[in-house]
Design an enzyme around this catalytic site. Structure first.
Site, mmCIF file in Angstrom:
data_model
loop_
_atom_site.group_PDB
_atom_site.id
_atom_site.type_symbol
_atom_site.label_atom_id
_atom_site.label_comp_id
_atom_site.label_asym_id
_atom_site.label_seq_id
_atom_site.Cartn_x
_atom_site.Cartn_y
_atom_site.Cartn_z
ATOM 1 N N GLU A 286 68.144 85.937 21.245
ATOM 2 C CA GLU A 286 67.491 85.314 20.085
ATOM 3 C C GLU A 286 68.507 84.776 19.091
ATOM 4 O O GLU A 286 68.140 84.244 18.039
ATOM 5 C CB GLU A 286 66.567 86.321 19.393
ATOM 6 C CG GLU A 286 65.289 86.625 20.168
ATOM 7 C CD GLU A 286 64.526 85.370 20.558
ATOM 8 O OE1 GLU A 286 64.331 84.488 19.704
ATOM 9 O OE2 GLU A 286 64.142 85.273 21.735
ATOM 10 N N ARG B 160 86.474 62.176 24.078
ATOM 11 C CA ARG B 160 86.691 60.771 24.424
ATOM 12 C C ARG B 160 87.146 59.949 23.218
ATOM 13 O O ARG B 160 87.649 58.835 23.384
ATOM 14 C CB ARG B 160 85.456 60.095 24.989
ATOM 15 C CG ARG B 160 84.413 60.981 25.476
ATOM 16 C CD ARG B 160 83.096 60.370 25.869
ATOM 17 N NE ARG B 160 83.118 59.089 26.528
ATOM 18 C CZ ARG B 160 82.788 57.964 25.954
ATOM 19 N NH1 ARG B 160 82.476 57.928 24.696
ATOM 20 N NH2 ARG B 160 82.800 56.849 26.637
ATOM 21 N N ASP C 234 81.183 51.156 24.641
ATOM 22 C CA ASP C 234 80.092 52.018 25.055
ATOM 23 C C ASP C 234 78.859 51.883 24.178
ATOM 24 O O ASP C 234 78.923 51.350 23.079
ATOM 25 C CB ASP C 234 80.545 53.483 25.059
ATOM 26 C CG ASP C 234 81.389 53.807 26.273
ATOM 27 O OD1 ASP C 234 81.153 53.193 27.325
ATOM 28 O OD2 ASP C 234 82.277 54.669 26.164
HETATM 29 N N1 SAH Z 1 66.096 82.202 18.197
HETATM 30 C C1 SAH Z 1 66.909 81.046 17.995
HETATM 31 C C2 SAH Z 1 67.291 80.384 19.311
HETATM 32 C C3 SAH Z 1 68.235 81.194 20.141
HETATM 33 S S1 SAH Z 1 68.655 80.316 21.578
HETATM 34 C C4 SAH Z 1 66.160 80.040 17.148
HETATM 35 O O1 SAH Z 1 64.946 80.019 17.183
HETATM 36 O O2 SAH Z 1 66.812 79.218 16.473
HETATM 37 C C5 SAH Z 1 70.166 81.074 22.059
HETATM 38 C C6 SAH Z 1 71.436 80.349 21.670
HETATM 39 O O3 SAH Z 1 71.441 79.048 22.202
HETATM 40 C C7 SAH Z 1 71.627 80.175 20.183
HETATM 41 O O4 SAH Z 1 72.207 81.297 19.632
HETATM 42 C C8 SAH Z 1 72.530 78.960 20.101
HETATM 43 O O5 SAH Z 1 73.899 79.317 20.188
HETATM 44 C C9 SAH Z 1 72.162 78.183 21.350
HETATM 45 N N2 SAH Z 1 71.304 77.010 21.074
HETATM 46 C C10 SAH Z 1 69.957 76.958 21.245
HETATM 47 N N3 SAH Z 1 69.481 75.742 20.910
HETATM 48 C C11 SAH Z 1 70.535 75.002 20.504
HETATM 49 C C12 SAH Z 1 70.667 73.661 20.024
HETATM 50 N N4 SAH Z 1 69.640 72.837 19.880
HETATM 51 N N5 SAH Z 1 71.909 73.245 19.711
HETATM 52 C C13 SAH Z 1 72.981 74.064 19.829
HETATM 53 N N6 SAH Z 1 72.911 75.344 20.275
HETATM 54 C C14 SAH Z 1 71.702 75.821 20.613
#
Ligand code: SAH
Length: 245
Positions: A135, A173, A188
């Protein structure tokens, strides 16, 4: 000195193909330095810093609710012991810590270029990327140790690894001299707010379709004009939202 990029993750194996393949791989292995002194990438397994018998890194959330939360103390130890102390940094001040998260500024072409020209430049501090799982991470760790939050889009991944790879691959890049032909990133998609014109290579005929005649000739002005018209046509067709901006 090479610029170091540290990645704190529960799945270091995710990063092998990024490091092994293609131009970004060459850059991250330090074999393609561009105009700077190049990069060195190191993964740290967060689990190695758990002190419990079964190497746990997460626990149930205060207040209830589904899923597990990554523990602040384990992450702190991975960062402070694994990165700062093990590598002779004086303090956290020597590092720039990025956490990928849906709460971050949303990544795009402009953000990638900006990141490359500032955070990836040789004069900037070394970088640490924290990959969340489950989470997410205990807020107290984020508050104390994270300098920047980056999201790769308005959706939720199961972990930060793919986000970190996306950020590094798209930013590297733009590091001056990394792409073989300097001009190639300038042509690009998104460079001028439009998507790229269609590309063709040999053979001249494929399943009855012929490469546009204008491209077969050598008239540069006409070719440029054709490419510009095609950019507008394809942007109108596939990404009309870009033309509104
Ligand atoms: N409970 C969190 C989601 C956790 S997902 C919420 O609702 O915001 C698990 C991990 O995936 C996160 O800790 C983050 O590091 C990564 N992650 C999830 N979605 C992302 C996104 N859109 N961009 C970057 N990292 C992401």
């Amino acid at each position: 000195m090479k610029k170091k990029i540290w990645i704190l993750t529960l799945f270091p194996e995710y990063f092998l193909p990024l490091i092994q393949c293609g131009i970004s791989g060459q850059a991250l292995r330090g074999e393609r330095n561009g105009e700077g002194e190049g990069f060195e990438i190191n993964c740290i397994n967060i689990r190695d810093y758990s002190k419990t018998k079964y190497k746990s890194v997460d626990d149930t959330p205060y207040g209830g609710g589904p899923g597990m939360v990554m523990k602040a103390d384990v992450l702190r130890d991975a960062l402070v012991q694994g990165v700062v102390e093990a590598n002779g940094y004086k303090s956290m001040e020597d590092l720039w810590v990025v956490y990928t998260s849906p709460r971050g500024r949303v990544w795009n072409h402009t953000a990638a270029r900006e990141f490359a020209l500032t955070k990836l430049s040789s004069s900037h501090k070394d970088l640490v990327f924290i990959c969340g799982r489950y989470e997410g991470i205990d807020e107290r760790f984020l508050e104390k140790y994270v300098n920047e939050f980056i999201s790769i889009g308005d959706f939720v991944l199961t972990g930060g690894e793919i986000a970190v790879m996306t950020i590094l691959d798209s930013a590297i890049r733009f590091v001056p001299g990394i792409l073989g032909n300097k001009l190639s990133s300038e042509h690009d998609s998104f460079e001028d707010g439009l998507i790229e014109y269609p590309q063709y290579t040999r053979p001249v005929e494929f399943e009855g379709m012929i490469v546009p005649e204008i491209l077969q000739g050598g008239h540069h002005k006409k070719i440029e004009q054709w490419q510009m018209n095609e950019k507008l046509r394809l942007t109108q067709k596939y990404r009309p939202d870009l033309l509104k901006k």
